[in-house]
Design an enzyme around this catalytic site. Structure first.
Site, PDB file in Angstrom:
ATOM      1  N   LYS A  52      14.950 -14.190  55.043  1.00  0.00           N
ATOM      2  CA  LYS A  52      15.912 -14.648  55.879  1.00  0.00           C
ATOM      3  C   LYS A  52      15.290 -15.422  57.094  1.00  0.00           C
ATOM      4  O   LYS A  52      15.728 -16.671  57.485  1.00  0.00           O
ATOM      5  CB  LYS A  52      16.857 -13.628  56.637  1.00  0.00           C
ATOM      6  CG  LYS A  52      17.935 -13.030  55.648  1.00  0.00           C
ATOM      7  CD  LYS A  52      18.527 -11.825  56.023  1.00  0.00           C
ATOM      8  CE  LYS A  52      19.351 -11.539  54.737  1.00  0.00           C
ATOM      9  NZ  LYS A  52      20.189 -10.112  54.776  1.00  0.00           N
ATOM     10  N   GLN A  96      20.561  -5.464  59.093  1.00  0.00           N
ATOM     11  CA  GLN A  96      20.316  -5.368  57.822  1.00  0.00           C
ATOM     12  C   GLN A  96      20.716  -4.093  57.249  1.00  0.00           C
ATOM     13  O   GLN A  96      20.317  -2.901  57.797  1.00  0.00           O
ATOM     14  CB  GLN A  96      18.651  -5.605  57.449  1.00  0.00           C
ATOM     15  CG  GLN A  96      18.284  -5.390  56.052  1.00  0.00           C
ATOM     16  CD  GLN A  96      19.087  -6.723  55.274  1.00  0.00           C
ATOM     17  OE1 GLN A  96      18.693  -7.909  55.720  1.00  0.00           O
ATOM     18  NE2 GLN A  96      19.447  -6.484  54.135  1.00  0.00           N
ATOM     19  N   ASP A 119      27.317 -12.258  59.210  1.00  0.00           N
ATOM     20  CA  ASP A 119      27.519 -11.847  57.760  1.00  0.00           C
ATOM     21  C   ASP A 119      29.111 -11.708  57.753  1.00  0.00           C
ATOM     22  O   ASP A 119      29.319 -11.408  56.705  1.00  0.00           O
ATOM     23  CB  ASP A 119      27.034 -10.217  58.017  1.00  0.00           C
ATOM     24  CG  ASP A 119      25.801 -10.003  57.113  1.00  0.00           C
ATOM     25  OD1 ASP A 119      25.334 -11.023  56.476  1.00  0.00           O
ATOM     26  OD2 ASP A 119      24.860  -9.134  57.207  1.00  0.00           O
TER      27      ASP A 119
END
Ligand code: NAD
Length: 291
Positions: A52, A96, A119
């Site tokens: 990422k 994460q 997200d």
């Protein structure tokens, strides 16, 4: 023989578009910023986080990786999120997953400002998606929609079957297909006659997490088959959910694993971070205009 959908190429196209937009923003003095928080030592998570950060560099974003030990408390994590929520140079915040067991994932995701929730996992953004007002779309399902678009196959009116009902893949996937007027069925571990249901799908998306789960008898001739699964076979090689060798001759389009859905997830994360930066810049401009 199916046409193999090249996820790497579609992802590269999305990232090229994002990078171009980022250049335009740079002329206005805006650099999109993404903060990624990782707690613990999960090796797969470490690779995802590294990728990422690498993608941010490729498209010209600022990125910050915050690495915390396994024993980090929920309160500490919430404090980090609170400070990132307030920072003007950070447009997107990503935690994460999975988090260590002693931390309540829902509480943590819910603490991210909806404006920085790239997200799109927070209840606010999930709700927005549900009513068709989603600004940030969950990255993996949004990536799947880009892959389907790349085939030229229209979703409208088609029989779409999603296998898997998780909050991060199955459910939002079904919602995005529905928004494009697909006739959507969600299958899961309790579904009866799974093979029969799947064999009627014009578009079949598998997000189960089991190698060789989708076999040729479950696939309609000419169908679009999207394999979201990331698994490892007995030899330790990465594979998806679909028994590729037997399904490929029957399908119309199929994604490989690796090189299918995987690269799209990060590309769509870049797209969401870009959107967040534009929105945050607009809202900052509005505020300073009022002063
Ligand atoms: P999950 O474990 O939360 O969900 C799996 C789903 O599969 C469940 O809803 C369950 O009902 C269903 N399922 C399990 N057994 C079944 C059966 N016998 N019949 C029908 N349905 C069954 O997993 P997830 O987070 O949704 O991820 C699914 C897969 O996608 C995993 O392999 C994961 O690694 C992968 N994944 C890939 C990406 C990517 O970027 N490519 C992103 C997220 C997840």
């Amino acid at each position: 023989m199916a046409i193999i959908i090249d996820g790497k190429q579609v992802a590269a196209d999305v990232k090229a578009r994002v990078a171009k937009e980022a250049e335009r923003l740079a002329e206005l003095g805006i650099t999109p910023g993404l903060a990624v928080i990782i707690v613990g030592d999960d090796p797969a998570s470490k690779i995802y986080v590294r990728n990422k950060a690498k993608a941010c560099e490729e498209v010209g974003f600022y990125s910050e990786v915050i690495t915390k030990p396994e024993k980090t408390t929920q309160r500490e994590l919430l404090e980090i999120i609170d400070s990132l929520n307030k920072r003007a140079d950070i447009d997107g915040i990503l935690v994460q997953l999975p988090l260590p067991k002693h931390i309540n994932e829902k509480a943590v995701i819910g603490a991210i400002s909806p404006k920085k929730d790239v997200d799109a996992f927070s209840p606010f953004n999930v709700g927005k998606l549900m009513i068709g007002d989603g600004v940030f779309l969950p990255c993996t399902p949004a990536g799947v929609m880009e892959l389907i678009k790349s085939t030229g196959v229209e979703v409208s009116g088609k029989n779409c079957v999603v296998i898997g009902r998780s909050n991060i893949v199955g459910k939002p996937m079904a919602m995005l297909l529905l928004q494009q007027s697909g006739t959507v069925t969600i299958c899961h571990s309790k579904t009866e006659n799974l093979a029969e249901v799947c064999s009627k799908a014009d578009i079949l998306v598998s997000a189960v997490g089991r190698p060789n789960f989708v076999t040729a008898d479950m696939v309609k001739e000419g169908a679009v088959v999207i394999d979201v699964g990331i698994n490892h076979n007995e030899e330790g090689k990465m594979c998806g959910d679909v028994e590729f060798d037997e399904v490929e001759p029957k399908a119309g389009f199929i994604t490989p694993v690796p090189g299918g859905v995987g690269p799209m997830t990060i590309a769509m994360l870049m797209d969401n971070t870009l959107k967040a930066a534009i929105l945050n810049a607009k809202s900052a401009a509005k505020k300073s205009g009022k002063k």
